[in-house]
Design a protein around this motif. Structure first.
Motif, mmCIF file in Angstrom:
data_model
loop_
_atom_site.group_PDB
_atom_site.id
_atom_site.type_symbol
_atom_site.label_atom_id
_atom_site.label_comp_id
_atom_site.label_asym_id
_atom_site.label_seq_id
_atom_site.Cartn_x
_atom_site.Cartn_y
_atom_site.Cartn_z
ATOM 1 N N MET A 229 -10.366 -9.969 3.545
ATOM 2 C CA MET A 229 -10.432 -9.391 2.208
ATOM 3 C C MET A 229 -11.263 -8.089 2.224
ATOM 4 O O MET A 229 -10.867 -7.091 1.624
ATOM 5 N N VAL A 230 -12.399 -8.085 2.933
ATOM 6 C CA VAL A 230 -13.254 -6.896 3.011
ATOM 7 C C VAL A 230 -12.506 -5.765 3.713
ATOM 8 O O VAL A 230 -12.486 -4.618 3.244
ATOM 9 N N PHE A 231 -11.849 -6.077 4.820
ATOM 10 C CA PHE A 231 -11.104 -5.055 5.563
ATOM 11 C C PHE A 231 -9.941 -4.505 4.738
ATOM 12 O O PHE A 231 -9.658 -3.304 4.770
ATOM 13 N N ASP A 232 -9.283 -5.365 3.995
ATOM 14 C CA ASP A 232 -8.181 -4.913 3.142
ATOM 15 C C ASP A 232 -8.680 -3.963 2.050
ATOM 16 O O ASP A 232 -8.037 -2.947 1.768
ATOM 17 N N LYS A 233 -9.821 -4.294 1.432
ATOM 18 C CA LYS A 233 -10.375 -3.421 0.403
ATOM 19 C C LYS A 233 -10.706 -2.051 0.982
ATOM 20 O O LYS A 233 -10.478 -1.025 0.336
ATOM 21 N N LEU A 234 -11.239 -2.023 2.180
ATOM 22 C CA LEU A 234 -11.567 -0.749 2.829
ATOM 23 C C LEU A 234 -10.307 0.046 3.145
ATOM 24 O O LEU A 234 -10.224 1.243 2.869
ATOM 25 N N SER A 235 -9.302 -0.611 3.712
ATOM 26 C CA SER A 235 -8.089 0.109 4.103
ATOM 27 C C SER A 235 -7.263 0.551 2.898
ATOM 28 O O SER A 235 -6.570 1.566 2.953
ATOM 29 N N ASN A 236 -7.343 -0.192 1.786
ATOM 30 C CA ASN A 236 -6.615 0.182 0.565
ATOM 31 C C ASN A 236 -7.412 1.137 -0.319
ATOM 32 O O ASN A 236 -6.990 1.452 -1.430
ATOM 33 N N ASN A 237 -8.564 1.570 0.144
ATOM 34 C CA ASN A 237 -9.448 2.480 -0.588
ATOM 35 C C ASN A 237 -9.913 1.919 -1.932
ATOM 36 O O ASN A 237 -10.209 2.671 -2.853
ATOM 37 N N GLU A 238 -9.984 0.605 -2.043
ATOM 38 C CA GLU A 238 -10.571 0.007 -3.236
ATOM 39 C C GLU A 238 -12.082 0.249 -3.239
ATOM 40 O O GLU A 238 -12.684 0.393 -4.298
ATOM 41 N N ILE A 239 -12.653 0.253 -2.045
ATOM 42 C CA ILE A 239 -14.060 0.604 -1.866
ATOM 43 C C ILE A 239 -14.127 1.614 -0.729
ATOM 44 O O ILE A 239 -13.272 1.617 0.159
ATOM 45 N N GLU A 240 -15.116 2.514 -0.758
ATOM 46 C CA GLU A 240 -15.178 3.517 0.304
ATOM 47 C C GLU A 240 -16.031 3.058 1.477
ATOM 48 O O GLU A 240 -15.965 3.633 2.550
ATOM 49 N N LYS A 241 -16.832 2.002 1.265
ATOM 50 C CA LYS A 241 -17.657 1.449 2.341
ATOM 51 C C LYS A 241 -18.013 0.022 1.979
ATOM 52 O O LYS A 241 -17.950 -0.368 0.811
ATOM 53 N N ALA A 242 -18.379 -0.736 2.975
ATOM 54 C CA ALA A 242 -18.853 -2.099 2.749
ATOM 55 C C ALA A 242 -20.248 -2.190 3.333
ATOM 56 O O ALA A 242 -20.464 -1.934 4.517
ATOM 57 N N VAL A 243 -21.201 -2.512 2.478
ATOM 58 C CA VAL A 243 -22.582 -2.655 2.903
ATOM 59 C C VAL A 243 -22.821 -4.125 3.192
ATOM 60 O O VAL A 243 -22.641 -4.971 2.317
ATOM 61 N N ILE A 244 -23.213 -4.406 4.428
ATOM 62 C CA ILE A 244 -23.435 -5.784 4.841
ATOM 63 C C ILE A 244 -24.923 -6.091 4.732
ATOM 64 O O ILE A 244 -25.756 -5.384 5.294
ATOM 65 N N LEU A 245 -25.221 -7.163 4.006
ATOM 66 C CA LEU A 245 -26.608 -7.549 3.761
ATOM 67 C C LEU A 245 -27.022 -8.674 4.702
ATOM 68 O O LEU A 245 -26.248 -9.589 4.967
#
Length: 135
Positions: free
Chosen positions: A23-39
């Motif tokens: 799901m995170v990778f899909d959001k990144l590749s679909n430009n739903e989010i520009e980055k994913a910050v991992i906590l």
């Protein structure tokens, strides 16, 4: 694109990343989010970017480095002023200096202005006191 600021929709815990990586990778590749910050332990530890965005950032960085190097080279090529020009500057400054008589006159005028201002303030205070008295 502001990579230093992030929103809550771009933050994922490391556990969430493991469970929902697709799901995170899909959001990144679909430009739903520009980055994913991992906590990790509630604090930002890693950032995931689309590879094309990463390449763009690196290209911009390298271009800016080259421009900065060129600017430094140009700055080094500018001739430094000689001692003669330094002496001319000092002479010009001496010509611009005022004499001690002119300085004393200017200071006297400033003192006079200060006294005039104090008189005005005192008269205004007296008038206000009279107004308060009569009211």
């Amino acid at each position: 694109m502001n990579l230093l600021q992030y929103t809550s929709k771009e933050m994922f815990s490391s556990t969430e990343l493991i469970r929902k990586s697709k799901m995170v990778f899909d959001k990144l590749s679909n430009n739903e989010i520009e980055k994913a910050v991992i906590l990790r332990d509630g604090k930002p530890s890693f950032i995931l970017l689309d590879f094309d965005k990463y390449e763009t950032i690196i290209e911009d960085y390298e271009r800016l480095q080259k421009e900065n190097k060129k600017l430094k080279e140009k700055k080094n090529q500018i001739p430094q002023p000689s001692k003669e020009s330094d002496n001319n500057i000092l002479k010009n400054k001496k010509e611009e200096e005022i004499s001690s008589d002119e300085l004393e006159k200017a200071l006297a005028q400033i003192d006079k202005l200060d006294m005039d201002l104090e008189k005005k303030i005192e008269s205004n205070q007296k008038q206000e006191a009279l107004k308060d008295f009569w009211e």
